[in-house]
Design a protein around this motif. Sequence first.
Motif, PDB file in Angstrom:
ATOM      1  N   MET A   1       0.824  -0.910   0.094  1.00  0.00           N
ATOM      2  CA  MET A   1       0.103   0.007   0.082  1.00  0.00           C
ATOM      3  C   MET A   1       0.918   1.151   0.126  1.00  0.00           C
ATOM      4  N   SER A   2       2.121   1.087   0.543  1.00  0.00           N
ATOM      5  CA  SER A   2       2.971   2.212   0.388  1.00  0.00           C
ATOM      6  C   SER A   2       3.492   2.734  -0.707  1.00  0.00           C
ATOM      7  N   ASP A   3       3.029   1.907  -1.992  1.00  0.00           N
ATOM      8  CA  ASP A   3       3.480   2.390  -3.310  1.00  0.00           C
ATOM      9  C   ASP A   3       2.607   3.190  -3.777  1.00  0.00           C
ATOM     10  N   PHE A   4       1.436   3.599  -3.302  1.00  0.00           N
ATOM     11  CA  PHE A   4       0.449   4.435  -3.734  1.00  0.00           C
ATOM     12  C   PHE A   4       0.608   5.725  -3.326  1.00  0.00           C
ATOM     13  N   HIS A   5       0.334   6.674  -4.195  1.00  0.00           N
ATOM     14  CA  HIS A   5       0.502   8.233  -3.903  1.00  0.00           C
ATOM     15  C   HIS A   5      -0.761   8.556  -2.798  1.00  0.00           C
ATOM     16  N   PRO A   6      -0.435   9.186  -1.671  1.00  0.00           N
ATOM     17  CA  PRO A   6      -1.453   9.718  -0.766  1.00  0.00           C
ATOM     18  C   PRO A   6      -2.736   9.995  -1.287  1.00  0.00           C
ATOM     19  N   VAL A   7      -2.735  10.609  -2.443  1.00  0.00           N
ATOM     20  CA  VAL A   7      -3.934  11.146  -3.026  1.00  0.00           C
ATOM     21  C   VAL A   7      -5.126   9.873  -3.467  1.00  0.00           C
ATOM     22  N   PHE A   8      -4.435   8.963  -3.828  1.00  0.00           N
ATOM     23  CA  PHE A   8      -5.269   7.839  -4.300  1.00  0.00           C
ATOM     24  C   PHE A   8      -6.293   7.389  -3.112  1.00  0.00           C
ATOM     25  N   TRP A   9      -5.551   7.440  -1.862  1.00  0.00           N
ATOM     26  CA  TRP A   9      -6.548   6.969  -0.766  1.00  0.00           C
ATOM     27  C   TRP A   9      -7.245   8.044  -0.553  1.00  0.00           C
ATOM     28  N   GLN A  10      -7.019   9.432  -0.569  1.00  0.00           N
ATOM     29  CA  GLN A  10      -8.016  10.571  -0.432  1.00  0.00           C
ATOM     30  C   GLN A  10      -8.871  10.246  -1.320  1.00  0.00           C
ATOM     31  N   ILE A  11      -9.073  10.060  -2.459  1.00  0.00           N
ATOM     32  CA  ILE A  11      -9.806   9.946  -3.482  1.00  0.00           C
ATOM     33  C   ILE A  11     -10.848   8.800  -3.200  1.00  0.00           C
ATOM     34  N   HIS A  12     -10.412   7.731  -2.721  1.00  0.00           N
ATOM     35  CA  HIS A  12     -11.202   6.624  -2.415  1.00  0.00           C
ATOM     36  C   HIS A  12     -11.568   6.437  -0.981  1.00  0.00           C
ATOM     37  N   SER A  13     -11.525   7.660  -0.170  1.00  0.00           N
ATOM     38  CA  SER A  13     -12.131   7.427   1.018  1.00  0.00           C
ATOM     39  C   SER A  13     -13.327   8.364   1.364  1.00  0.00           C
ATOM     40  N   ASP A  14     -14.154   7.697   2.150  1.00  0.00           N
ATOM     41  CA  ASP A  14     -15.277   8.643   2.669  1.00  0.00           C
ATOM     42  C   ASP A  14     -16.527   8.631   1.329  1.00  0.00           C
ATOM     43  N   LEU A  15     -16.331   7.463   0.646  1.00  0.00           N
ATOM     44  CA  LEU A  15     -17.245   7.322  -0.460  1.00  0.00           C
ATOM     45  C   LEU A  15     -18.284   6.419   0.046  1.00  0.00           C
ATOM     46  N   PRO A  16     -19.645   6.868  -0.624  1.00  0.00           N
ATOM     47  CA  PRO A  16     -20.744   5.710  -0.143  1.00  0.00           C
ATOM     48  C   PRO A  16     -20.088   4.424  -0.681  1.00  0.00           C
ATOM     49  N   ARG A  17     -19.709   4.068  -1.684  1.00  0.00           N
ATOM     50  CA  ARG A  17     -19.231   2.790  -2.458  1.00  0.00           C
ATOM     51  C   ARG A  17     -17.749   2.962  -2.893  1.00  0.00           C
ATOM     52  N   GLN A  18     -17.237   1.989  -3.249  1.00  0.00           N
ATOM     53  CA  GLN A  18     -15.823   1.891  -3.893  1.00  0.00           C
ATOM     54  C   GLN A  18     -16.023   1.433  -5.371  1.00  0.00           C
ATOM     55  N   GLY A  19     -17.306   1.261  -5.738  1.00  0.00           N
ATOM     56  CA  GLY A  19     -17.503   0.723  -7.274  1.00  0.00           C
ATOM     57  C   GLY A  19     -19.028   0.970  -7.381  1.00  0.00           C
ATOM     58  N   PRO A  20     -19.162   0.770  -8.631  1.00  0.00           N
ATOM     59  CA  PRO A  20     -20.738   0.751  -8.973  1.00  0.00           C
ATOM     60  C   PRO A  20     -21.552  -0.150  -8.329  1.00  0.00           C
ATOM     61  N   GLY A  21     -22.765   0.106  -7.569  1.00  0.00           N
ATOM     62  CA  GLY A  21     -23.599  -0.728  -7.157  1.00  0.00           C
ATOM     63  C   GLY A  21     -24.637   0.066  -6.358  1.00  0.00           C
ATOM     64  N   ASN A  22     -25.756  -0.563  -6.158  1.00  0.00           N
ATOM     65  CA  ASN A  22     -26.787  -0.193  -5.149  1.00  0.00           C
ATOM     66  C   ASN A  22     -27.653  -1.164  -4.581  1.00  0.00           C
TER      67      ASN A  22
END
Length: 251
Positions: free
Chosen positions: A1-22
């Motif tokens: 996980m350290s290989d990811f730029h910090p912005v990646f986790w900022q983008i994908h945090s605190d979202l209702p979902r991490q991919g399409p679905g309902n």
Amino acid sequence: MSDFHPVFWQIHSDLPRQGPGNFEATKQAFSHVKGLPDSPQILDVGCGPGQQTVDLATLSNGNITAVDFYQPYLDELKQRFEAQGWTERLKVVCADMADLPLAAQSFDLIWSEGAIYIMGFDRGLNKWRSLLKPGGYIALSELSWLKPNPPEPVQQFWQEGYPSMRTLEENRAAMETAGYTLVDTFSLPESAWWTDYYTPLENKINQLKIEYEQDSGAMEILEAEQQEIDLYRHYSQYYGYVFYIGQIQEN
């Protein structure tokens, strides 16, 4: 996980979902899973922050083992279950989905929304099959080609992003080859992409572009995320997430 730029986790945090679905798609897929025990054992692989895990707990009286490799997502999921008073129905496991530490366990239902691509469709079907009880089900959503001859921008983007993406028909055949009886397939509606995923994701991208305007590495990631959204906005008829539901036969 350290290989990811910090912005990646900022983008994908605190979202209702991490991919399409309902909830409606999860409910429709679950409706095809017949004859489960009163309190089924369910494995949710690649659960992320677990909105679909909560939905499964709502739709069933199941005990759920939720697996993800990113501990903060599991912590968020635990908080969601605690808020519902369902703590005893959830077990979280921080692990690689390709090396699940669950050899001594078996499940009535394996669930995976938008995650099997990480290890590959065929590999996931074959590897997870050993964790199912006789007569058990698998239900998963997978990015699939829906229409032939996609325009060049679409083909190029997914050739780079997910070169092993296949057609709905190819994936149906792969399930049968892996030893599952195909129960049903259906495509997720466009609303399942936008309401809880792309719309809040796009809002976050726009905010982060201001914060990271001087960081070329972050901006490259943000632009790639935006490109994916724009691609679906213009070419959604060519590809989408498809739910595949299968069952293994009883011995």
